[in-house]
Design an enzyme around this catalytic site. Structure first.
Site, PDB file in Angstrom:
ATOM      1  N   HIS A  14      53.947 -35.857  -0.220  1.00  0.00           N
ATOM      2  CA  HIS A  14      52.671 -36.115   0.479  1.00  0.00           C
ATOM      3  C   HIS A  14      51.591 -35.292  -0.215  1.00  0.00           C
ATOM      4  O   HIS A  14      51.463 -34.090   0.007  1.00  0.00           O
ATOM      5  CB  HIS A  14      52.788 -35.705   1.956  1.00  0.00           C
ATOM      6  CG  HIS A  14      51.563 -36.026   2.763  1.00  0.00           C
ATOM      7  ND1 HIS A  14      51.624 -36.692   3.965  1.00  0.00           N
ATOM      8  CD2 HIS A  14      50.251 -35.777   2.559  1.00  0.00           C
ATOM      9  CE1 HIS A  14      50.411 -36.831   4.459  1.00  0.00           C
ATOM     10  NE2 HIS A  14      49.551 -36.273   3.628  1.00  0.00           N
ATOM     11  N   HIS A  16      47.400 -35.223  -1.742  1.00  0.00           N
ATOM     12  CA  HIS A  16      46.058 -35.779  -1.933  1.00  0.00           C
ATOM     13  C   HIS A  16      45.501 -35.222  -3.235  1.00  0.00           C
ATOM     14  O   HIS A  16      45.347 -34.004  -3.379  1.00  0.00           O
ATOM     15  CB  HIS A  16      45.129 -35.371  -0.785  1.00  0.00           C
ATOM     16  CG  HIS A  16      45.594 -35.830   0.559  1.00  0.00           C
ATOM     17  ND1 HIS A  16      45.197 -37.022   1.122  1.00  0.00           N
ATOM     18  CD2 HIS A  16      46.463 -35.272   1.438  1.00  0.00           C
ATOM     19  CE1 HIS A  16      45.792 -37.169   2.309  1.00  0.00           C
ATOM     20  NE2 HIS A  16      46.565 -36.120   2.534  1.00  0.00           N
ATOM     21  N   LYS A 100      50.758 -46.426   3.885  1.00  0.00           N
ATOM     22  CA  LYS A 100      50.371 -45.305   4.744  1.00  0.00           C
ATOM     23  C   LYS A 100      49.573 -45.788   5.936  1.00  0.00           C
ATOM     24  O   LYS A 100      48.572 -46.473   5.792  1.00  0.00           O
ATOM     25  CB  LYS A 100      49.530 -44.307   3.926  1.00  0.00           C
ATOM     26  CG  LYS A 100      48.974 -43.125   4.723  1.00  0.00           C
ATOM     27  CD  LYS A 100      50.018 -42.067   5.001  1.00  0.00           C
ATOM     28  CE  LYS A 100      49.541 -41.009   5.990  1.00  0.00           C
ATOM     29  NZ  LYS A 100      48.855 -39.887   5.374  1.00  0.00           N
ATOM     30  N   HIS A 137      50.644 -41.084   9.626  1.00  0.00           N
ATOM     31  CA  HIS A 137      49.903 -39.945  10.181  1.00  0.00           C
ATOM     32  C   HIS A 137      50.076 -40.038  11.692  1.00  0.00           C
ATOM     33  O   HIS A 137      49.470 -40.884  12.344  1.00  0.00           O
ATOM     34  CB  HIS A 137      48.418 -39.996   9.792  1.00  0.00           C
ATOM     35  CG  HIS A 137      47.657 -38.790  10.270  1.00  0.00           C
ATOM     36  ND1 HIS A 137      47.195 -37.810   9.427  1.00  0.00           N
ATOM     37  CD2 HIS A 137      47.330 -38.374  11.520  1.00  0.00           C
ATOM     38  CE1 HIS A 137      46.604 -36.855  10.137  1.00  0.00           C
ATOM     39  NE2 HIS A 137      46.666 -37.184  11.417  1.00  0.00           N
ATOM     40  N   HIS A 175      53.731 -34.706   7.840  1.00  0.00           N
ATOM     41  CA  HIS A 175      53.295 -33.362   8.256  1.00  0.00           C
ATOM     42  C   HIS A 175      53.568 -33.071   9.730  1.00  0.00           C
ATOM     43  O   HIS A 175      52.679 -32.935  10.550  1.00  0.00           O
ATOM     44  CB  HIS A 175      51.815 -33.112   7.925  1.00  0.00           C
ATOM     45  CG  HIS A 175      50.907 -34.313   8.031  1.00  0.00           C
ATOM     46  ND1 HIS A 175      50.854 -35.128   9.130  1.00  0.00           N
ATOM     47  CD2 HIS A 175      50.023 -34.822   7.159  1.00  0.00           C
ATOM     48  CE1 HIS A 175      49.965 -36.067   8.927  1.00  0.00           C
ATOM     49  NE2 HIS A 175      49.456 -35.923   7.736  1.00  0.00           N
ATOM     50  N   LEU A 220      44.632 -31.335   9.546  1.00  0.00           N
ATOM     51  CA  LEU A 220      45.136 -32.229  10.596  1.00  0.00           C
ATOM     52  C   LEU A 220      46.500 -32.747  10.192  1.00  0.00           C
ATOM     53  O   LEU A 220      46.687 -33.092   9.032  1.00  0.00           O
ATOM     54  CB  LEU A 220      44.154 -33.389  10.817  1.00  0.00           C
ATOM     55  CG  LEU A 220      42.863 -32.950  11.520  1.00  0.00           C
ATOM     56  CD1 LEU A 220      41.825 -34.063  11.466  1.00  0.00           C
ATOM     57  CD2 LEU A 220      43.129 -32.543  12.964  1.00  0.00           C
ATOM     58  N   ASP A 248      51.021 -31.956   1.623  1.00  0.00           N
ATOM     59  CA  ASP A 248      49.728 -32.329   2.191  1.00  0.00           C
ATOM     60  C   ASP A 248      48.605 -31.494   1.581  1.00  0.00           C
ATOM     61  O   ASP A 248      47.610 -31.216   2.238  1.00  0.00           O
ATOM     62  CB  ASP A 248      49.728 -32.204   3.726  1.00  0.00           C
ATOM     63  CG  ASP A 248      48.538 -32.930   4.346  1.00  0.00           C
ATOM     64  OD1 ASP A 248      47.953 -33.815   3.686  1.00  0.00           O
ATOM     65  OD2 ASP A 248      48.180 -32.604   5.498  1.00  0.00           O
ATOM     66  N   HIS A 252      39.185 -29.755  -0.668  1.00  0.00           N
ATOM     67  CA  HIS A 252      37.787 -30.062  -0.326  1.00  0.00           C
ATOM     68  C   HIS A 252      36.924 -28.976  -0.966  1.00  0.00           C
ATOM     69  O   HIS A 252      37.314 -27.811  -0.967  1.00  0.00           O
ATOM     70  CB  HIS A 252      37.570 -30.007   1.195  1.00  0.00           C
ATOM     71  CG  HIS A 252      38.252 -31.098   1.951  1.00  0.00           C
ATOM     72  ND1 HIS A 252      37.712 -32.358   2.105  1.00  0.00           N
ATOM     73  CD2 HIS A 252      39.440 -31.124   2.598  1.00  0.00           C
ATOM     74  CE1 HIS A 252      38.539 -33.109   2.820  1.00  0.00           C
ATOM     75  NE2 HIS A 252      39.597 -32.391   3.142  1.00  0.00           N
TER      76      HIS A 252
HETATM   77  C1  NCD Z   1      43.806 -34.779   4.651  1.00  0.00           C
HETATM   78  C2  NCD Z   1      42.685 -34.983   3.650  1.00  0.00           C
HETATM   79  O1  NCD Z   1      41.821 -34.102   3.525  1.00  0.00           O
HETATM   80  O2  NCD Z   1      42.672 -36.006   2.964  1.00  0.00           O
HETATM   81  N1  NCD Z   1      43.426 -33.743   5.572  1.00  0.00           N
HETATM   82  C3  NCD Z   1      44.255 -32.983   6.323  1.00  0.00           C
HETATM   83  O3  NCD Z   1      43.765 -32.201   7.133  1.00  0.00           O
HETATM   84  N2  NCD Z   1      45.557 -33.036   6.198  1.00  0.00           N
HETATM   85  C4  NCD Z   1      44.160 -36.035   5.332  1.00  0.00           C
HETATM   86  C5  NCD Z   1      45.468 -36.012   6.097  1.00  0.00           C
HETATM   87  O4  NCD Z   1      46.555 -36.036   5.525  1.00  0.00           O
HETATM   88  O5  NCD Z   1      45.425 -35.958   7.327  1.00  0.00           O
HETATM   89 ZN    ZN Z   2      47.690 -35.743   4.103  1.00  0.00          ZN
END
Ligand code: NCD
Ligand code: ZN
Length: 347
Positions: A14, A16, A100, A137, A175, A220, A248, A252
């Site tokens: 998982h 991003h 997803k 999710h 998660h 989250l 996860d 940002h």
């Molecule tokens: C994730 C994101 O920033 O893309 N944020 C998070 O808090 N985990 C999205 C997600 O997996 O929920």
């Molecule tokens: Zn995620």
């Protein structure tokens, strides 16, 4: 003397990675550690078709450091209008390895997500038939539901009915954060698995407020109570094949984290394997580490474990690093919980 441990190269089920400059900046951290990663599709606009996935996969490959064997495995962002035919074709050629489900409004860039699970029932039917995994999710979005209960309510209102209607659909409860979630997965069969993140092994909701409100501990689903964290620990070190690592890692820029309406997401890739190893050591379960990080997830997705190994060493002093990376004119801060980190990747 340093303690060392070698394990089969882990996978991240998982992840991003974002796109553009951010992708280039964060990808090396994952590629250094992991053999493969399941890439989350919540870009803007989201990765909803095989064509979009293929061009995103190419951008990831191009952004890889030279000589890296890291393999991105793509996922399809489900929307109310995803077609079962497209899913079928794309899975057959491995353009997607999972689809997803983001309940609309549940998390970062989920606006195009599914508004009612019934809208994707034909897609779920097709996925069950072809054995394509559904990555979920697991939170309801009803503002009336307490944010700490959203995972438990999701099980009751969405997951349980889906399990009943599609008992042989492979589902990954992403998660996992709560004791209710852990108990639920333990009760179920081999069609339901769950990922566990480094940060949910380390944090409780206290960390969000320790020393003042801290957006760098905000993701989250949100971290929960001590009891919930204990359940997550038990699941992770259980040796049960249905629990495996998904970081996860969700970067940002600082300007998006340090503001009113701070973005949800923790960038943990650089410290992820070190912290997971550390938690397993603290729980006296280093013998269970390799299954969790490098074997069970691969098995669930139908892969063999990676063919190489990594070595981690426990340092005598806390690991020192610059806890941020530069992205354009901004920085992305690396997950740094209160607990100092002692384990580092050495090979
Ligand atoms: C994730 C994101 O920033 O893309 N944020 C998070 O808090 N985990 C999205 C997600 O997996 O929920
Ligand atoms: Zn995620």
């Amino acid at each position: 003397m340093n303690t060392e441990i070698s394990i089969i190269r882990p996978d991240d089920w998982h992840l991003h990675l974002r796109d553009g400059e951010m992708l280039g900046a964060v990808l090396p951290s994952s590629a250094r550690i992991y053999g493969r990663a399941l890439i989350m599709p919540n870009l803007v606009p989201p990765v909803t078709t095989a064509k979009l996935a293929e061009s995103y996969r190419k951008r990831i490959k191009e952004a890889l450091p030279e000589g890296s064997d890291f393999k991105p495995l793509m996922t399809c962002y489900l929307t109310d209008s995803t077609s079962e035919k497209d899913i079928h074709t794309a899975y057959a050629v491995k353009a997607f390895h999972a689809a997803k489900l983001f309940p609309s409004g549940a998390t970062t860039n989920s606006e195009n997500g599914v508004t009612d699970i019934k809208n994707v029932y034909p897609v779920l039917e097709a996925m069950q038939e072809i054995g394509m995994p559904l990555s979920v999710h697991g939170e309801v979005t009803d503002p009336e539901v307490d944010i700490f209960d959203r995972e438990a309510v999701f099980i009751e209102q969405v997951l349980e009915p889906v399990r009943r209607d599609f008992p042989e659909l492979k589902i990954i409860f992403e998660h996992l954060t709560s004791k209710s979630g852990v108990d639920y997965v333990f009760e179920q069969d081999e069609y339901l698995a769950a990922t566990i993140t480094p940060h949910h092994l380390l944090l409780t909701r206290n960390d969000l407020f320790a020393g003042g409100m801290n957006p760098y501990m905000y993701c989250l689903p949100v971290a929960k109570t001590f009891e919930d964290r204990e359940a997550i620990h038990k699941a992770a070190i259980s040796g049960d094949k249905r629990f495996f690592l998904g970081t996860d890692s969700a970067p940002h820029p600082a300007r998006m984290k340090e503001k009113v309406g701070a973005a949800a997401g923790i960038f943990n890739a650089p410290t992820s394997i070190g912290y997971v190893t550390q938690v397993f050591e603290e729980l006296d379960a280093l013998d269970k580490l390799e299954g969790f990080t490098s074997i069970y997830g691969a098995g669930f997705y139908g892969f063999l474990p990676n063919g190489s190994t990594i070595t981690l060493a426990k340092q005598e002093e806390p690991v020192e690093m610059n806890w941020q990376i530069k992205v354009g004119g901004d920085v992305v801060k690396i997950f740094k919980p209160d607990t100092p980190l002692f384990w580092d990747l050495v090979d």
